[in-house]
Design a protein around this motif. Sequence first.
Motif, mmCIF file in Angstrom:
data_model
loop_
_atom_site.group_PDB
_atom_site.id
_atom_site.type_symbol
_atom_site.label_atom_id
_atom_site.label_comp_id
_atom_site.label_asym_id
_atom_site.label_seq_id
_atom_site.Cartn_x
_atom_site.Cartn_y
_atom_site.Cartn_z
ATOM 1 N N LEU A 120 0.827 -1.209 0.000
ATOM 2 C CA LEU A 120 0.000 0.000 0.000
ATOM 3 C C LEU A 120 0.862 1.261 0.000
ATOM 4 O O LEU A 120 0.542 2.237 -0.689
ATOM 5 C CB LEU A 120 -0.935 0.002 1.214
ATOM 6 N N SER A 121 1.939 1.241 0.759
ATOM 7 C CA SER A 121 2.841 2.394 0.802
ATOM 8 C C SER A 121 3.514 2.606 -0.547
ATOM 9 O O SER A 121 3.677 3.740 -1.007
ATOM 10 C CB SER A 121 3.903 2.206 1.895
ATOM 11 N N TYR A 122 3.898 1.500 -1.203
ATOM 12 C CA TYR A 122 4.541 1.605 -2.509
ATOM 13 C C TYR A 122 3.577 2.190 -3.526
ATOM 14 O O TYR A 122 3.947 3.050 -4.333
ATOM 15 C CB TYR A 122 5.035 0.230 -2.964
ATOM 16 N N ILE A 123 2.326 1.737 -3.494
ATOM 17 C CA ILE A 123 1.320 2.262 -4.423
ATOM 18 C C ILE A 123 1.156 3.761 -4.232
ATOM 19 O O ILE A 123 1.166 4.533 -5.196
ATOM 20 C CB ILE A 123 -0.027 1.533 -4.227
ATOM 21 N N ASP A 124 0.999 4.199 -2.992
ATOM 22 C CA ASP A 124 0.796 5.625 -2.721
ATOM 23 C C ASP A 124 1.997 6.463 -3.155
ATOM 24 O O ASP A 124 1.838 7.602 -3.602
ATOM 25 C CB ASP A 124 0.527 5.844 -1.235
ATOM 26 N N ALA A 125 3.193 5.901 -3.019
ATOM 27 C CA ALA A 125 4.408 6.652 -3.358
ATOM 28 C C ALA A 125 4.689 6.677 -4.853
ATOM 29 O O ALA A 125 5.523 7.466 -5.307
ATOM 30 C CB ALA A 125 5.601 6.061 -2.619
ATOM 31 N N HIS A 126 3.996 5.825 -5.622
ATOM 32 C CA HIS A 126 4.300 5.715 -7.052
ATOM 33 C C HIS A 126 3.042 5.810 -7.919
ATOM 34 O O HIS A 126 2.995 5.243 -9.014
ATOM 35 C CB HIS A 126 5.023 4.394 -7.339
ATOM 36 N N LEU A 127 2.051 6.549 -7.455
ATOM 37 C CA LEU A 127 0.817 6.674 -8.225
ATOM 38 C C LEU A 127 1.035 7.329 -9.583
ATOM 39 O O LEU A 127 0.284 7.080 -10.531
ATOM 40 C CB LEU A 127 -0.222 7.479 -7.429
ATOM 41 N N ASP A 128 2.048 8.156 -9.698
ATOM 42 C CA ASP A 128 2.294 8.854 -10.961
ATOM 43 C C ASP A 128 3.064 7.994 -11.958
ATOM 44 O O ASP A 128 3.348 8.442 -13.072
ATOM 45 C CB ASP A 128 3.068 10.149 -10.697
ATOM 46 N N GLN A 129 3.391 6.763 -11.589
ATOM 47 C CA GLN A 129 4.182 5.892 -12.442
ATOM 48 C C GLN A 129 3.376 4.652 -12.827
ATOM 49 O O GLN A 129 2.428 4.284 -12.135
ATOM 50 C CB GLN A 129 5.463 5.463 -11.715
ATOM 51 N N PRO A 130 3.744 3.989 -13.923
ATOM 52 C CA PRO A 130 3.084 2.720 -14.268
ATOM 53 C C PRO A 130 3.345 1.684 -13.176
ATOM 54 O O PRO A 130 4.480 1.512 -12.736
ATOM 55 C CB PRO A 130 3.743 2.318 -15.591
ATOM 56 N N LEU A 131 2.297 1.032 -12.716
ATOM 57 C CA LEU A 131 2.420 0.004 -11.689
ATOM 58 C C LEU A 131 2.095 -1.348 -12.309
ATOM 59 O O LEU A 131 1.141 -1.481 -13.073
ATOM 60 C CB LEU A 131 1.462 0.298 -10.527
ATOM 61 N N THR A 132 2.892 -2.363 -11.977
ATOM 62 C CA THR A 132 2.677 -3.695 -12.527
ATOM 63 C C THR A 132 2.547 -4.711 -11.398
ATOM 64 O O THR A 132 3.043 -4.500 -10.276
ATOM 65 C CB THR A 132 3.836 -4.121 -13.437
ATOM 66 N N LEU A 133 1.900 -5.830 -11.690
ATOM 67 C CA LEU A 133 1.791 -6.902 -10.699
ATOM 68 C C LEU A 133 3.174 -7.415 -10.303
ATOM 69 O O LEU A 133 3.410 -7.743 -9.145
ATOM 70 C CB LEU A 133 0.959 -8.053 -11.268
ATOM 71 N N GLU A 134 4.076 -7.483 -11.269
ATOM 72 C CA GLU A 134 5.418 -7.986 -10.979
ATOM 73 C C GLU A 134 6.125 -7.092 -9.963
ATOM 74 O O GLU A 134 6.737 -7.576 -9.009
ATOM 75 C CB GLU A 134 6.233 -8.072 -12.269
ATOM 76 N N THR A 135 6.023 -5.785 -10.152
ATOM 77 C CA THR A 135 6.665 -4.850 -9.228
ATOM 78 C C THR A 135 6.057 -4.955 -7.835
ATOM 79 O O THR A 135 6.768 -5.011 -6.820
ATOM 80 C CB THR A 135 6.528 -3.410 -9.743
ATOM 81 N N LEU A 136 4.727 -4.979 -7.762
ATOM 82 C CA LEU A 136 4.046 -5.016 -6.471
ATOM 83 C C LEU A 136 4.255 -6.350 -5.756
ATOM 84 O O LEU A 136 4.390 -6.384 -4.527
ATOM 85 C CB LEU A 136 2.556 -4.730 -6.652
ATOM 86 N N SER A 137 4.285 -7.441 -6.516
ATOM 87 C CA SER A 137 4.513 -8.738 -5.875
ATOM 88 C C SER A 137 5.939 -8.829 -5.339
ATOM 89 O O SER A 137 6.179 -9.435 -4.287
ATOM 90 C CB SER A 137 4.244 -9.877 -6.864
ATOM 91 N N ARG A 138 6.896 -8.205 -6.045
ATOM 92 C CA ARG A 138 8.268 -8.145 -5.533
ATOM 93 C C ARG A 138 8.324 -7.382 -4.227
ATOM 94 O O ARG A 138 9.036 -7.752 -3.284
ATOM 95 C CB ARG A 138 9.171 -7.478 -6.576
ATOM 96 N N GLU A 139 7.567 -6.280 -4.156
ATOM 97 C CA GLU A 139 7.535 -5.469 -2.943
ATOM 98 C C GLU A 139 6.961 -6.259 -1.773
ATOM 99 O O GLU A 139 7.403 -6.131 -0.633
ATOM 100 C CB GLU A 139 6.696 -4.207 -3.197
ATOM 101 N N ALA A 140 5.969 -7.105 -2.053
ATOM 102 C CA ALA A 140 5.341 -7.905 -1.001
ATOM 103 C C ALA A 140 6.140 -9.164 -0.678
ATOM 104 O O ALA A 140 5.975 -9.755 0.388
ATOM 105 C CB ALA A 140 3.930 -8.295 -1.429
ATOM 106 N N GLY A 141 6.980 -9.586 -1.613
ATOM 107 C CA GLY A 141 7.742 -10.802 -1.400
ATOM 108 C C GLY A 141 6.934 -12.060 -1.661
ATOM 109 O O GLY A 141 7.203 -13.109 -1.066
ATOM 110 N N VAL A 142 5.919 -11.976 -2.547
ATOM 111 C CA VAL A 142 5.104 -13.139 -2.896
ATOM 112 C C VAL A 142 4.983 -13.196 -4.410
ATOM 113 O O VAL A 142 5.384 -12.270 -5.112
ATOM 114 C CB VAL A 142 3.694 -13.060 -2.260
#
Length: 273
Positions: free
Chosen positions: A174-196
């Motif tokens: 959630l913190s990563y999403i809020d900090a990068h709303l102006d950028q393209p977000l991908t499942l791969e990036t977010l799953s890496r952030e979560a470690g799953v």
Amino acid sequence: MRPQIDSAPWSTAVSIASTHGEPGSHPLPAIDAHRIRVHLSPATRSFCRETGYPALREVGDIDLIPSGTAGGFDAETAYESLEIRLSPTVLDRVAAEIGRPASAGAFEMRHMLRNDRIFLLARALENDLTASSPSGILYAESVGVALAIQLLGLTEDPPARAIRLSPNQLKRVLSYIDAHLDQPLTLETLSREAGVSSSHLRTWFKVATGLTVHRYVLRRRVERARVLLLQGALRPSEVALEVGFAHQSHLARWIRREFGCTPNSLRRTRPSR
């Protein structure tokens, strides 16, 4: 005559093309991608080169063509269809993540398949194509994962071996999403952030928040846009870029959907100083 194609490549993982074909021969050369062809025209007579049989295709009929496999058909009448191309790496990755490694027979050529889930997913991508792809890569990737699960013959039920997101994992995402709303977000990036894995994030994010990843990101972008519009320092076009919408029209569409007004009318409601 070559078919007329309108396409939207969101990434190398998944793309979709809306095709209008005229009567005649339509070869499908082998390519390095799995193809899901969804027929959209009623009662189209055709001759399948693979099976050697005539067919009467109706709306919702699906042909599956594995990567590296050629196909083709002869159409007696004009037709409309969708072709989704899915990278083999997506299928392999999802299969490994859910503990079902892909085998040579996991995805075979199929003709005239009826699958409501695949049809609805294809329609969702088509709607995004028609709207000039406002939902972006994250949405396309999410649909790509869902399609991969369908192709592997699995249901959408959460895997028994999956582990729920811990409070810290959810907080990081959630913190990563809020900090990068102006950028393209991908499942791969977010799953890496979560470690799953991406398939586990897709499942357990919704369990934790009640929203899909894509819907949550959209909501946060709209909420951030609302704050910026009320502050009045930025024009709507600038706000759109600031919160990650590709075009001002995409921002306007979601502001109207969430708040029932336009960005300009929302901006005019800011308190006077």
